[in-house]
Design a protein around this motif. Sequence first.
Motif, PDB file in Angstrom:
ATOM      1  N   GLN A  38       0.767  -1.007   0.036  1.00 41.23           N
ATOM      2  CA  GLN A  38       0.149   0.037   0.047  1.00 41.23           C
ATOM      3  C   GLN A  38       0.792   1.182   0.165  1.00 41.23           C
ATOM      4  O   GLN A  38       0.436   2.300  -0.403  1.00 41.23           O
ATOM      5  CB  GLN A  38      -1.045  -0.110   1.174  1.00 41.23           C
ATOM      6  CG  GLN A  38      -0.316   0.193   2.508  1.00 41.23           C
ATOM      7  CD  GLN A  38      -0.087  -1.242   3.230  1.00 41.23           C
ATOM      8  OE1 GLN A  38       0.059  -2.115   2.619  1.00 41.23           O
ATOM      9  NE2 GLN A  38       0.514  -1.072   4.224  1.00 41.23           N
ATOM     10  N   ASP A  39       1.943   1.215   0.569  1.00 45.44           N
ATOM     11  CA  ASP A  39       2.977   2.291   0.391  1.00 45.44           C
ATOM     12  C   ASP A  39       3.930   2.280  -0.417  1.00 45.44           C
ATOM     13  O   ASP A  39       4.910   3.314  -0.487  1.00 45.44           O
ATOM     14  CB  ASP A  39       3.528   2.475   2.033  1.00 45.44           C
ATOM     15  CG  ASP A  39       2.414   2.961   2.945  1.00 45.44           C
ATOM     16  OD1 ASP A  39       1.387   3.299   2.847  1.00 45.44           O
ATOM     17  OD2 ASP A  39       2.709   2.674   4.397  1.00 45.44           O
ATOM     18  N   PHE A  40       4.116   1.293  -1.158  1.00 46.89           N
ATOM     19  CA  PHE A  40       5.365   1.005  -1.649  1.00 46.89           C
ATOM     20  C   PHE A  40       5.669   2.237  -2.892  1.00 46.89           C
ATOM     21  O   PHE A  40       6.792   2.793  -3.034  1.00 46.89           O
ATOM     22  CB  PHE A  40       5.511  -0.499  -2.503  1.00 46.89           C
ATOM     23  CG  PHE A  40       6.603  -0.727  -3.442  1.00 46.89           C
ATOM     24  CD1 PHE A  40       7.745  -0.835  -2.586  1.00 46.89           C
ATOM     25  CD2 PHE A  40       6.489  -0.397  -4.815  1.00 46.89           C
ATOM     26  CE1 PHE A  40       9.050  -1.099  -3.558  1.00 46.89           C
ATOM     27  CE2 PHE A  40       7.709  -0.574  -5.397  1.00 46.89           C
ATOM     28  CZ  PHE A  40       8.782  -0.931  -4.790  1.00 46.89           C
ATOM     29  N   ALA A  41       4.916   2.553  -3.552  1.00 45.00           N
ATOM     30  CA  ALA A  41       4.864   3.563  -4.715  1.00 45.00           C
ATOM     31  C   ALA A  41       5.218   4.757  -4.037  1.00 45.00           C
ATOM     32  O   ALA A  41       6.078   5.430  -4.932  1.00 45.00           O
ATOM     33  CB  ALA A  41       3.485   3.744  -5.478  1.00 45.00           C
ATOM     34  N   GLU A  42       4.800   5.449  -3.082  1.00 41.65           N
ATOM     35  CA  GLU A  42       5.026   6.527  -2.190  1.00 41.65           C
ATOM     36  C   GLU A  42       6.483   6.565  -1.894  1.00 41.65           C
ATOM     37  O   GLU A  42       7.254   7.301  -2.113  1.00 41.65           O
ATOM     38  CB  GLU A  42       4.001   6.797  -1.321  1.00 41.65           C
ATOM     39  CG  GLU A  42       4.155   8.120  -0.858  1.00 41.65           C
ATOM     40  CD  GLU A  42       2.989   8.494   0.372  1.00 41.65           C
ATOM     41  OE1 GLU A  42       3.045   9.670   0.785  1.00 41.65           O
ATOM     42  OE2 GLU A  42       2.082   7.569   0.542  1.00 41.65           O
ATOM     43  N   LEU A  43       6.990   5.334  -1.106  1.00 42.76           N
ATOM     44  CA  LEU A  43       8.264   5.289  -0.635  1.00 42.76           C
ATOM     45  C   LEU A  43       9.175   5.250  -1.740  1.00 42.76           C
ATOM     46  O   LEU A  43      10.265   5.715  -1.867  1.00 42.76           O
ATOM     47  CB  LEU A  43       8.425   3.731   0.090  1.00 42.76           C
ATOM     48  CG  LEU A  43       7.575   3.641   1.485  1.00 42.76           C
ATOM     49  CD1 LEU A  43       7.602   2.367   2.015  1.00 42.76           C
ATOM     50  CD2 LEU A  43       8.371   4.734   2.390  1.00 42.76           C
ATOM     51  N   PHE A  44       8.765   4.532  -2.958  1.00 39.39           N
ATOM     52  CA  PHE A  44       9.901   4.203  -3.921  1.00 39.39           C
ATOM     53  C   PHE A  44       9.864   5.631  -4.831  1.00 39.39           C
ATOM     54  O   PHE A  44      11.083   6.203  -5.169  1.00 39.39           O
ATOM     55  CB  PHE A  44       9.404   3.347  -4.940  1.00 39.39           C
ATOM     56  CG  PHE A  44      10.549   2.745  -6.038  1.00 39.39           C
ATOM     57  CD1 PHE A  44      11.501   1.925  -5.726  1.00 39.39           C
ATOM     58  CD2 PHE A  44      10.495   3.308  -7.148  1.00 39.39           C
ATOM     59  CE1 PHE A  44      12.426   1.699  -6.392  1.00 39.39           C
ATOM     60  CE2 PHE A  44      11.311   2.889  -8.213  1.00 39.39           C
ATOM     61  CZ  PHE A  44      12.582   2.182  -7.851  1.00 39.39           C
ATOM     62  N   GLU A  45       9.006   6.496  -4.966  1.00 37.00           N
ATOM     63  CA  GLU A  45       8.846   7.788  -5.705  1.00 37.00           C
ATOM     64  C   GLU A  45       9.819   8.657  -4.865  1.00 37.00           C
ATOM     65  O   GLU A  45      10.534   9.407  -5.389  1.00 37.00           O
ATOM     66  CB  GLU A  45       7.589   8.306  -5.674  1.00 37.00           C
ATOM     67  CG  GLU A  45       7.323   9.436  -6.746  1.00 37.00           C
ATOM     68  CD  GLU A  45       6.121   9.481  -7.031  1.00 37.00           C
ATOM     69  OE1 GLU A  45       5.864  10.690  -8.095  1.00 37.00           O
ATOM     70  OE2 GLU A  45       5.029   9.134  -6.888  1.00 37.00           O
ATOM     71  N   LEU A  46       9.642   8.689  -3.548  1.00 32.54           N
ATOM     72  CA  LEU A  46      10.141   9.478  -2.601  1.00 32.54           C
ATOM     73  C   LEU A  46      11.716   9.380  -2.707  1.00 32.54           C
ATOM     74  O   LEU A  46      12.724  10.315  -2.883  1.00 32.54           O
ATOM     75  CB  LEU A  46       9.710   9.531  -1.103  1.00 32.54           C
ATOM     76  CG  LEU A  46      10.822  10.260   0.010  1.00 32.54           C
ATOM     77  CD1 LEU A  46      10.477  11.882  -0.351  1.00 32.54           C
ATOM     78  CD2 LEU A  46      10.234  10.185   0.914  1.00 32.54           C
ATOM     79  N   SER A  47      12.061   7.919  -2.689  1.00 33.04           N
ATOM     80  CA  SER A  47      13.548   7.679  -2.712  1.00 33.04           C
ATOM     81  C   SER A  47      13.938   7.966  -4.156  1.00 33.04           C
ATOM     82  O   SER A  47      15.024   8.616  -4.463  1.00 33.04           O
ATOM     83  CB  SER A  47      13.651   6.115  -2.689  1.00 33.04           C
ATOM     84  OG  SER A  47      13.306   5.588  -1.543  1.00 33.04           O
ATOM     85  N   LEU A  48      13.293   7.849  -5.417  1.00 33.22           N
ATOM     86  CA  LEU A  48      13.793   8.531  -6.678  1.00 33.22           C
ATOM     87  C   LEU A  48      13.884   9.943  -6.536  1.00 33.22           C
ATOM     88  O   LEU A  48      15.142  10.273  -7.274  1.00 33.22           O
ATOM     89  CB  LEU A  48      12.748   8.119  -7.680  1.00 33.22           C
ATOM     90  CG  LEU A  48      12.715   6.634  -8.127  1.00 33.22           C
ATOM     91  CD1 LEU A  48      11.494   6.537  -9.073  1.00 33.22           C
ATOM     92  CD2 LEU A  48      14.036   6.474  -8.766  1.00 33.22           C
ATOM     93  N   VAL A  49      13.115  10.641  -5.993  1.00 33.38           N
ATOM     94  CA  VAL A  49      13.219  12.189  -5.931  1.00 33.38           C
ATOM     95  C   VAL A  49      14.668  12.618  -4.961  1.00 33.38           C
ATOM     96  O   VAL A  49      15.377  13.262  -5.692  1.00 33.38           O
ATOM     97  CB  VAL A  49      11.977  12.733  -5.363  1.00 33.38           C
ATOM     98  CG1 VAL A  49      12.434  14.103  -5.243  1.00 33.38           C
ATOM     99  CG2 VAL A  49      11.071  12.569  -6.350  1.00 33.38           C
ATOM    100  N   LEU A  50      14.904  11.947  -4.100  1.00 33.30           N
ATOM    101  CA  LEU A  50      15.998  12.156  -3.227  1.00 33.30           C
ATOM    102  C   LEU A  50      17.068  11.682  -3.760  1.00 33.30           C
ATOM    103  O   LEU A  50      18.220  12.389  -3.883  1.00 33.30           O
ATOM    104  CB  LEU A  50      15.848  11.422  -1.875  1.00 33.30           C
ATOM    105  CG  LEU A  50      14.840  11.884  -1.210  1.00 33.30           C
ATOM    106  CD1 LEU A  50      14.490  11.274   0.372  1.00 33.30           C
ATOM    107  CD2 LEU A  50      15.080  13.568  -0.772  1.00 33.30           C
TER     108      LEU A  50
END
Length: 157
Positions: A38-50
């Motif tokens: 449920q949180d994977f896409a948000e976690l991964f996208e934040l990691s990509l941005v950082l």
Amino acid sequence: ALCAQSAKILLRCRGDLLSGASRRFLCSLIEKAADRRQDFAELFELSLVLLAERPVDIPVEAYFLDRKRGLTDTLKHIRDFEKKRDHYGMEYLMMQRYQVPHESEEAVLRRLEMLSTITDELFRLLPSSTRYVRQLDLGGFNPNQHEELDTLFRRLS
């Protein structure tokens, strides 16, 4: 498998060129966050941005911890601003050229929660000073004897 497919889509959509260390970090993130669908896409996208913002000479883990401290400071600034706005009013703060936060407390808090999930829960990253204190054997001491308390403080400093 579903997380890996989501990661592929996000990587293709962003189109960032990532270093080897960044790619290894993302692979580890996919493995560690596989149960957080449920949180994977948000976690991964934040990691990509950082990772896209990360200077090449700073290690990934250190950068994530630094960004976490930055978000904590931003959150404190927003809360401080809200207190001052309630006390003085917006007009006064604008005349004093007080820096107005450009993000909401909710948005910063959500990013901080996601980043904390990555650093604390998934990767178990600790600031270097915390790692040192946890590894240090402090022994036992009697708080009523001031010499032992002084020894403890010297060990911690």
